[in-house]
Design a protein around this motif. Structure first.
Motif, mmCIF file in Angstrom:
data_model
loop_
_atom_site.group_PDB
_atom_site.id
_atom_site.type_symbol
_atom_site.label_atom_id
_atom_site.label_comp_id
_atom_site.label_asym_id
_atom_site.label_seq_id
_atom_site.Cartn_x
_atom_site.Cartn_y
_atom_site.Cartn_z
ATOM 1 N N GLU A 46 0.835 -1.211 0.000
ATOM 2 C CA GLU A 46 0.000 0.000 0.000
ATOM 3 C C GLU A 46 0.864 1.253 0.000
ATOM 4 N N ASN A 47 1.884 1.263 0.843
ATOM 5 C CA ASN A 47 2.764 2.420 0.948
ATOM 6 C C ASN A 47 3.492 2.683 -0.363
ATOM 7 N N ILE A 48 4.002 1.621 -0.992
ATOM 8 C CA ILE A 48 4.744 1.744 -2.251
ATOM 9 C C ILE A 48 3.868 2.378 -3.332
ATOM 10 N N LEU A 49 2.637 1.864 -3.459
ATOM 11 C CA LEU A 49 1.771 2.329 -4.541
ATOM 12 C C LEU A 49 1.189 3.713 -4.258
ATOM 13 N N GLU A 50 0.862 3.994 -2.997
ATOM 14 C CA GLU A 50 0.339 5.318 -2.668
ATOM 15 C C GLU A 50 1.394 6.389 -2.941
ATOM 16 N N ARG A 51 2.638 6.096 -2.593
ATOM 17 C CA ARG A 51 3.732 7.036 -2.846
ATOM 18 C C ARG A 51 3.945 7.217 -4.342
#
Length: 440
Positions: A355-360
């Protein structure tokens, strides 16, 4: 047209208890049928259909466990609850592992009996396919096995212990078990056991009366009361201090709690689901977690797989996440190289890290197509074998883990206790990993 009353089988060799149960069920508008032995119970089950069974654990010709197992082996679609002698918690655990829906302790509390019966007769919950689609996605064998077990666990009232690494969706699994079960319309109360100060734990769990202590200017319900009729989810249960473990064990066994400042106990009816990323069995061995509480919580185990075991589902997860992060606009797309990079990544943080990778990436990307560079993956956790090598994934992961352990040991001057804390694992887990990986 008069509705046919639901039928309940009562199996007990004590006439007084049979009569008490029979009268209580009749007042609830049910149709009880009594049996005094295992043989009579089997005969009654063969002669007609029932909607619920209540059986004592000790019978003249065997044990109530035989009735529980017979119902399961015969494929009879009805919940069964057992009645155990006071203090026989081990028997209750055995019965629930054998497939019992719930249990009552003698002397039987009529309030708890009525609550159990109401829950049991709603065990066939409405179809929850939409909840399943929202909570847990995937077509890989590992996630399909989780969904199969979740559906099975939802039909019981036994305590569930969900294990798995951080970020694997343990709370989502707990919520899905609740939503698929007969308690779906009741509260789901999630508690992070590691976030509550030790001196506030008892009042937070059990509530308090006005004036119980300085600052208690109004009566307050605790987590158990808030979850009445529903599910109490204890996340990071391994973080509970030993003193609180004793109080929690008693509340679970007796199904009663006492508010701070109160002289009276009150009955509570909440299903317990707990979770932790730690090795709870290792904590029991190390003396950090009570063995009796562990057995009460670990009746029905469920393991949530890490993301690296669900690689074939990662494109699906990524697509859904990109749609969510895009809001009302068109969702960004991944280049083939970026998609492959996501599938090759090791994900030490599991779903939270994805989630963090894609949101960033969505926030910072300049184009509609997300490239491998946009993902900003951590090189040390990415599966990138040397050119010309065919290093298997497990070998690669072992190498990364070995390097992380050695680095932590060097940083703590080879103090294994401090290194374990630095890595976020138990001392026993670190010792096992060092032996497996050959780290001296």
């Amino acid at each position: 047209m008069t509705k046919t009353p639901l039928r309940v089988l009562i199996v007990d060799d004590e006439p007084d208890i049979r009569e008490l149960l029979e009268l209580t069920l009749l007042k609830m508008g049910l149709a009880p049928v009594c049996a005094g032995s295992v043989a009579e119970a089997k005969a009654a089950l063969a002669a007609g259909r029932f909607d619920l069974a209540l059986t004592d654990m000790r019978l003249p010709d065997g044990e109530g466990l035989e009735v529980v197992r017979h119902i399961g082996e015969a494929g009879l679609d009805l919940p069964v609850a057992v009645i155990t002698a006071y203090g026989s918690a081990d028997n209750a655990v055995l019965a629930m592992k054998a497939g019992a829906f719930d249990y009552l302790q003698k002397p039987v509390s009529l309030a708890q009996l009525r609550s159990l019966v109401k829950s049991a007769l709603k065990v066939e919950a409405p179809s929850a396919k939409p909840a399943t689609q929202q909570r847990l996605l995937g077509e890989s064998p590992a996630i399909q096995e989780v969904l199969r077990l979740v559906d099975k666990l939802a039909r019981s009232q036994a305590a569930v212990y969900i294990g798995g690494e951080s970020g694997t969706g343990k709370e989502q699994a707990a919520r899905l078990i609740h939503e698929l079960g007969p308690r779906a319309g009741k509260p789901f109360v999630a508690v992070n056991c590691g976030a509550i100060p030790e001196n506030l734990m008892e009042s937070e769990f059990f509530g308090y009366r006005k004036g119980a202590f300085t600052g208690a200017d109004a009566e307050r319900e605790g987590f158990f009361q808030q979850a009445q009729g529903g599910t109490l989810f204890l996340d990071e249960v391994a973080d509970l201090p030993l003193a609180m473990q004793v109080k929690l064990l008693r509340a679970i066994q007796e199904k009663t709690v006492r508010k701070l400042g109160s002289a009276q106990e009150e009955a509570v009816d909440a299903r317990i689901i707990c979770a932790t990323h730690q090795d709870l069995a290792a904590k029991v061995e190390d003396g950090g977690f009570r063995q009796d509480l562990y057995y009460r919580l670990n009746v029905l185990p469920l393991r949530m797989p890490p993301l690296r075991e669900l690689r074939e589902d990662i494109p699906l997860f990524a697509e859904r996440l990109l749609q969510r992060f895009a809001g009302h606009g068109p969702a960004p797309q991944l280049t083939a190289d970026a998609r492959q990079a996501l599938q090759d990544y090791a994900y030490p943080g599991n779903f939270r890290e994805l989630e963090n990778i894609l949101e960033r990436a969505v926030a910072l990307a300049a184009a509609a197509m997300l490239s491998r560079d946009d993902l900003q993956l951590t090189p040390c956790a990415e599966y990138s074998p040397e050119p010309g090598s065919d290093e298997p994934l497990q070998d690669y992961l072992d190498r990364v883990e070995r390097e992380a352990i050695v680095k932590a040991l060097e940083a703590t001057r080879y103090n294994r206790t401090q290194a374990a804390k630095r890595l976020g694992v138990t001392f026993r887990s670190l010792r096992y990993r060092m032996e497996r990986l050959g780290v001296k």
